[in-house]
Design a protein around this motif. Structure first.
Motif, PDB file in Angstrom:
ATOM      1  N   ILE A  26       0.879  -1.169   0.000  1.00 56.77           N
ATOM      2  CA  ILE A  26       0.000   0.000   0.000  1.00 56.77           C
ATOM      3  C   ILE A  26       0.913   1.214   0.000  1.00 56.77           C
ATOM      4  N   ASN A  27       0.763   2.065  -1.018  1.00 53.09           N
ATOM      5  CA  ASN A  27       1.639   3.224  -1.228  1.00 53.09           C
ATOM      6  C   ASN A  27       3.116   2.832  -1.155  1.00 53.09           C
ATOM      7  N   ASP A  28       3.453   1.764  -1.850  1.00 52.50           N
ATOM      8  CA  ASP A  28       4.816   1.232  -1.948  1.00 52.50           C
ATOM      9  C   ASP A  28       5.397   0.775  -0.614  1.00 52.50           C
ATOM     10  N   GLN A  29       4.563   0.579   0.391  1.00 51.89           N
ATOM     11  CA  GLN A  29       4.992   0.037   1.685  1.00 51.89           C
ATOM     12  C   GLN A  29       4.508  -1.410   1.761  1.00 51.89           C
ATOM     13  N   PHE A  30       5.411  -2.340   2.069  1.00 55.62           N
ATOM     14  CA  PHE A  30       5.066  -3.746   2.164  1.00 55.62           C
ATOM     15  C   PHE A  30       4.091  -3.969   3.322  1.00 55.62           C
ATOM     16  N   VAL A  31       2.950  -4.618   3.021  1.00 56.80           N
ATOM     17  CA  VAL A  31       1.932  -4.882   4.032  1.00 56.80           C
ATOM     18  C   VAL A  31       1.979  -6.338   4.484  1.00 56.80           C
ATOM     19  N   SER A  48       2.857   6.616   6.625  1.00 59.37           N
ATOM     20  CA  SER A  48       3.325   7.088   5.324  1.00 59.37           C
ATOM     21  C   SER A  48       2.172   7.552   4.449  1.00 59.37           C
ATOM     22  N   SER A  49       0.941   7.264   4.857  1.00 63.74           N
ATOM     23  CA  SER A  49      -0.222   7.604   4.045  1.00 63.74           C
ATOM     24  C   SER A  49      -1.123   8.636   4.713  1.00 63.74           C
ATOM     25  N   LEU A  50      -0.555   9.550   5.448  1.00 64.47           N
ATOM     26  CA  LEU A  50      -1.368  10.563   6.119  1.00 64.47           C
ATOM     27  C   LEU A  50      -2.154  11.408   5.130  1.00 64.47           C
ATOM     28  N   GLY A  51      -1.654  11.501   3.899  1.00 55.76           N
ATOM     29  CA  GLY A  51      -2.381  12.239   2.868  1.00 55.76           C
ATOM     30  C   GLY A  51      -3.739  11.639   2.577  1.00 55.76           C
ATOM     31  N   ALA A  52      -3.885  10.340   2.857  1.00 53.27           N
ATOM     32  CA  ALA A  52      -5.175   9.681   2.615  1.00 53.27           C
ATOM     33  C   ALA A  52      -6.264  10.262   3.509  1.00 53.27           C
ATOM     34  N   LEU A  53      -5.874  10.747   4.679  1.00 51.52           N
ATOM     35  CA  LEU A  53      -6.857  11.352   5.567  1.00 51.52           C
ATOM     36  C   LEU A  53      -7.450  12.626   4.978  1.00 51.52           C
ATOM     37  N   PHE A  54      -6.715  13.245   4.092  1.00 51.95           N
ATOM     38  CA  PHE A  54      -7.167  14.495   3.480  1.00 51.95           C
ATOM     39  C   PHE A  54      -7.747  14.273   2.089  1.00 51.95           C
ATOM     40  N   GLY A  55      -8.156  13.033   1.800  1.00 45.60           N
ATOM     41  CA  GLY A  55      -8.843  12.759   0.544  1.00 45.60           C
ATOM     42  C   GLY A  55      -7.976  12.213  -0.570  1.00 45.60           C
ATOM     43  N   LYS A  92      -5.845   9.524  -2.782  1.00 40.88           N
ATOM     44  CA  LYS A  92      -6.060   8.122  -3.100  1.00 40.88           C
ATOM     45  C   LYS A  92      -4.928   7.288  -2.513  1.00 40.88           C
ATOM     46  N   ILE A  93      -5.212   6.034  -2.302  1.00 38.62           N
ATOM     47  CA  ILE A  93      -4.223   5.076  -1.823  1.00 38.62           C
ATOM     48  C   ILE A  93      -3.941   4.107  -2.967  1.00 38.62           C
ATOM     49  N   VAL A  94      -2.664   3.780  -3.184  1.00 41.55           N
ATOM     50  CA  VAL A  94      -2.289   2.884  -4.271  1.00 41.55           C
ATOM     51  C   VAL A  94      -2.052   1.488  -3.703  1.00 41.55           C
ATOM     52  N   LEU A  95      -2.844   0.535  -4.186  1.00 37.89           N
ATOM     53  CA  LEU A  95      -2.719  -0.867  -3.803  1.00 37.89           C
ATOM     54  C   LEU A  95      -1.958  -1.583  -4.900  1.00 37.89           C
ATOM     55  N   LYS A  96      -0.920  -2.331  -4.519  1.00 36.23           N
ATOM     56  CA  LYS A  96      -0.114  -3.072  -5.494  1.00 36.23           C
ATOM     57  C   LYS A  96      -0.033  -4.527  -5.055  1.00 36.23           C
ATOM     58  N   LYS A 118     -11.589   4.893   2.178  1.00 43.23           N
ATOM     59  CA  LYS A 118     -12.708   4.262   2.874  1.00 43.23           C
ATOM     60  C   LYS A 118     -12.607   2.739   2.806  1.00 43.23           C
ATOM     61  N   ALA A 119     -12.020   2.213   1.730  1.00 44.48           N
ATOM     62  CA  ALA A 119     -11.886   0.756   1.586  1.00 44.48           C
ATOM     63  C   ALA A 119     -11.041   0.174   2.700  1.00 44.48           C
ATOM     64  N   LEU A 120     -10.044   0.930   3.158  1.00 38.49           N
ATOM     65  CA  LEU A 120      -9.168   0.439   4.223  1.00 38.49           C
ATOM     66  C   LEU A 120      -9.778   0.623   5.605  1.00 38.49           C
TER      67      LEU A 120
END
Length: 158
Positions: free
Chosen positions: A70-75, A111-118, A120-124, A151-153
């Motif tokens: 998620i956003n180039d971070q290994f989940v 690393s994805s705090l920008g997602a809180l402000f609307g 998008k999140i990149v799923l790979k 919202k999906a997350l």
């Protein structure tokens, strides 16, 4: 005599497999993302994979390994742990569950705090799955990248 039966068996298998043609099974993306109930510092992340099976027979997902980012971070890394049957001549969705940890998700969240402000999140998704029909095995490469809604997350199944 044993040799004769062995050769007869091999010839029979080769004859049967030459009559069966396996059409290309297609991975068409991810239909949905959701979290399961957390337990033992693990959080199951379920991806609904869209798979198209144009063949006239069911296929079984036998094994496979998929890395999820998620956003180039290994989940997490997923392995198919239960039998999944892909129905014949259908386009369907099939669950793939990844066991991820709180620490992996917290790194992604920071690393994805920008997602809180609307944003998008990149799923790979990167890896492979193996499908099997009768005696035929085929490896399908999964290499997929898509923007998903934050919202999906936030969809936890408790």
């Amino acid at each position: 005599m044993r040799r004769f039966y062995g050769l007869l068996f091999i010839f029979s298998i080769l004859s049967l497999t030459s009559c069966i043609t396996v059409k290309e099974v297609k991975f068409n993306g991810v239909n949905g993302v959701s979290f399961g109930k957390p337990s033992d510092n693990k959080i199951p992340l379920t991806l609904e994979l869209m798979i198209d099976n144009p063949n006239s027979f069911n296929l079984k997902l036998k094994k496979g390994t998929v890395d999820v980012f998620i956003n180039d971070q290994f989940v997490g890394k997923s392995k198919i742990d239960k039998k999944v049957v892909v129905q014949k001549q259908t386009k369907g969705t099939y669950p793939l569950t990844i066991q991820t940890s709180f620490s992996s998700l917290s790194k992604v969240a920071l690393s994805s705090l920008g997602a809180l402000f609307g944003s998008k999140i990149v799923l790979k998704i990167d890896g492979f799955i193996v499908v099997k029909a009768i005696v035929i095995r085929k490896k399908i490469k999964l290499n997929f990248k898509e923007e998903i809604s934050p919202k999906a997350l936030m969809n936890f199944n408790t």
